[in-house]
Design a protein around this motif. Structure first.
Motif, PDB file in Angstrom:
ATOM      1  N   UNK A 325       0.848  -1.193   0.000  1.00  0.00           N
ATOM      2  CA  UNK A 325       0.000   0.000   0.000  1.00  0.00           C
ATOM      3  C   UNK A 325       0.884   1.245   0.000  1.00  0.00           C
ATOM      4  N   UNK A 326       0.620   2.138  -0.927  1.00  0.00           N
ATOM      5  CA  UNK A 326       1.377   3.376  -1.046  1.00  0.00           C
ATOM      6  C   UNK A 326       0.541   4.546  -0.514  1.00  0.00           C
ATOM      7  N   UNK A 327       1.179   5.380   0.274  1.00  0.00           N
ATOM      8  CA  UNK A 327       0.500   6.566   0.795  1.00  0.00           C
ATOM      9  C   UNK A 327       1.479   7.740   0.771  1.00  0.00           C
ATOM     10  N   UNK A 328       0.988   8.932   1.051  1.00  0.00           N
ATOM     11  CA  UNK A 328       1.787  10.147   0.874  1.00  0.00           C
ATOM     12  C   UNK A 328       1.797  10.975   2.147  1.00  0.00           C
ATOM     13  N   UNK A 329       2.968  11.539   2.449  1.00  0.00           N
ATOM     14  CA  UNK A 329       3.173  12.297   3.682  1.00  0.00           C
ATOM     15  C   UNK A 329       3.845  13.627   3.367  1.00  0.00           C
ATOM     16  N   UNK A 330       3.467  14.670   4.104  1.00  0.00           N
ATOM     17  CA  UNK A 330       4.207  15.937   4.108  1.00  0.00           C
ATOM     18  C   UNK A 330       4.336  16.360   5.569  1.00  0.00           C
ATOM     19  N   UNK A 331       5.579  16.579   5.982  1.00  0.00           N
ATOM     20  CA  UNK A 331       5.847  16.948   7.370  1.00  0.00           C
ATOM     21  C   UNK A 331       7.050  17.879   7.403  1.00  0.00           C
ATOM     22  N   UNK A 332       7.330  18.502   8.528  1.00  0.00           N
ATOM     23  CA  UNK A 332       8.503  19.369   8.625  1.00  0.00           C
ATOM     24  C   UNK A 332       9.775  18.632   8.254  1.00  0.00           C
ATOM     25  N   UNK A 333      10.636  19.325   7.549  1.00  0.00           N
ATOM     26  CA  UNK A 333      11.891  18.734   7.097  1.00  0.00           C
ATOM     27  C   UNK A 333      11.838  18.251   5.669  1.00  0.00           C
ATOM     28  N   UNK A 334      10.618  18.143   5.101  1.00  0.00           N
ATOM     29  CA  UNK A 334      10.472  17.754   3.702  1.00  0.00           C
ATOM     30  C   UNK A 334      10.225  18.984   2.849  1.00  0.00           C
ATOM     31  N   UNK A 335      10.742  18.951   1.629  1.00  0.00           N
ATOM     32  CA  UNK A 335      10.524  20.069   0.709  1.00  0.00           C
ATOM     33  C   UNK A 335       9.371  19.792  -0.248  1.00  0.00           C
TER      34      UNK A 335
END
Length: 345
Positions: A325-335
């Motif tokens: 299963x593929x999912x997507x994340x955006x959090x501090x430290x990512x551009x």
């Protein structure tokens, strides 16, 4: 006594401190590699707006993009060839929810769900009445049919309406388009396997969790449901506790997959309760999947989980054609949004 240390050690120590002090919030996590939706939600959080705003904006982006053809207009036509939409949104700080199902003629389903939450004392509107409500709230009435959805529908008709969701009817639903009548004198009422009947990728959903920098949690879902569904069918996506669930004192969860199976177990609610009882997000998701597998050993489904401090995880049930299963994340430290993957149980 003076201790002289290596400059290299000092640098490494400083770097480790920077890693461990890296803030985990805000956070956006959503099902599937729908990066533009993740980015849209993150932009809202980065501007200082609410987690609820972020979820609405992120899911709206997926509706506009027609993510995988399984979200928004122009996809997953039902038995009559019509595309209808389901959506929900939940605020984990107030525990308020808005939801719509079998929405017709309106492209922004999650926007209508939020309007239900904010402009009525109700929680859930369905069908033609939901569409009329949306129009009264200023949403534009548009045709949800596209050349793509017409092509999908025509091909399905040419294949004698295969696959479909009918069972225990006459004429034989594996050979005919109907019209159907109940089959009398049933000798075996065992449900057909949805994996045998329907492509597991024919009913993906965007489920999203957003947490702002102070730990306020919101969740939401949007989908056009299962391809070739019986008209009027509602899956798990708009169901509170099934499609998603949020509680800012704990965290949030969202699900995707075979809604007709998953909705019976309220996996998103279960996952949040697992976290409330001390489970980390990954374990919370795994336990919710395992609970379903006790009754339905093989099913297509996945859950994402995040707690209110920004830790997150995911789990999925292994089914034919679906082992990761593929999912997507955006959090501090990512551009930019980052795709992550988990092996199914």
């Amino acid at each position: 006594m003076e201790v002289v240390g290596s400059p290299v050690l000092y640098v490494l120590a400083a770097q480790l401190c920077a890693v461990y002090s890296q803030p985990a919030l805000p956070l956006v996590i959503n099902t599937w590699p729908f990066r533009s939706a993740t980015q849209a939600a993150w932009n809202v959080l980065a501007s200082g707006r609410s987690a609820l705003d972020a979820v609405e904006r992120g899911c709206t982006q997926c509706e506009i993009d027609q993510c995988d053809g399984t979200v928004g207009y122009g996809g997953s036509p039902d038995e009559s060839g019509e595309t209808t939409l389901d959506a929900m949104i939940m605020c984990g700080s107030t525990m308020k929810v808005g939801a719509v199902a079998n929405l017709r003629r309106i492209k922004n389903a999650i926007g209508v769900a939020r309007a239900v939450m904010e402009h009525t004392k109700h929680t859930f509107l369905v069908g033609e009445s939901a569409s009329l409500f949306a129009e009264s709230m200023g949403f534009v009435c548009e045709d949800l049919t596209t050349n793509r959805s017409l092509t999908i529908y025509s091909k399905w008709l040419d294949q004698y309406c295969q696959p479909n969701y009918r069972r225990n009817v006459t004429p034989d639903p594996e050979k005919s388009c109907g019209p159907y009548k109940p089959l009398k004198g049933l000798k075996n009422d065992k449900p057909a396997s949805p994996q045998k009947a329907v492509d597991v990728h024919s009913h993906d959903t965007i489920g999203m969790i957003a947490i702002d920098k102070t730990g306020n949690v919101a969740t939401g879902t949007s989908t056009n449901g299962a391809s070739h569904k019986v008209p009027g069918r509602v899956g798990d996506s708009p169901m509170i506790g099934a499609g998603s669930y949020a509680d800012s004192s704990v965290g949030g969860a969202a699900a995707t997959g075979d809604g007709d199976t998953m909705m019976r177990f309220l996996p998103s609610y279960q996952a949040v309760e697992n976290m409330r009882m001390g489970a980390d997000p990954t374990s919370a998701c795994q336990k919710a999947i395992a609970r379903i597998q006790k009754h339905v050993p093989v099913f297509f489904g996945a859950i994402i989980c995040a707690n209110n401090t920004g830790s997150y995880g995911a789990a999925c049930g292994k089914a034919p054609g679906f082992s990761q299963f593929h999912y997507t994340v955006f959090k501090p430290g990512l551009s930019q949004p980052r795709e992550e993957v988990v092996d199914c149980l």
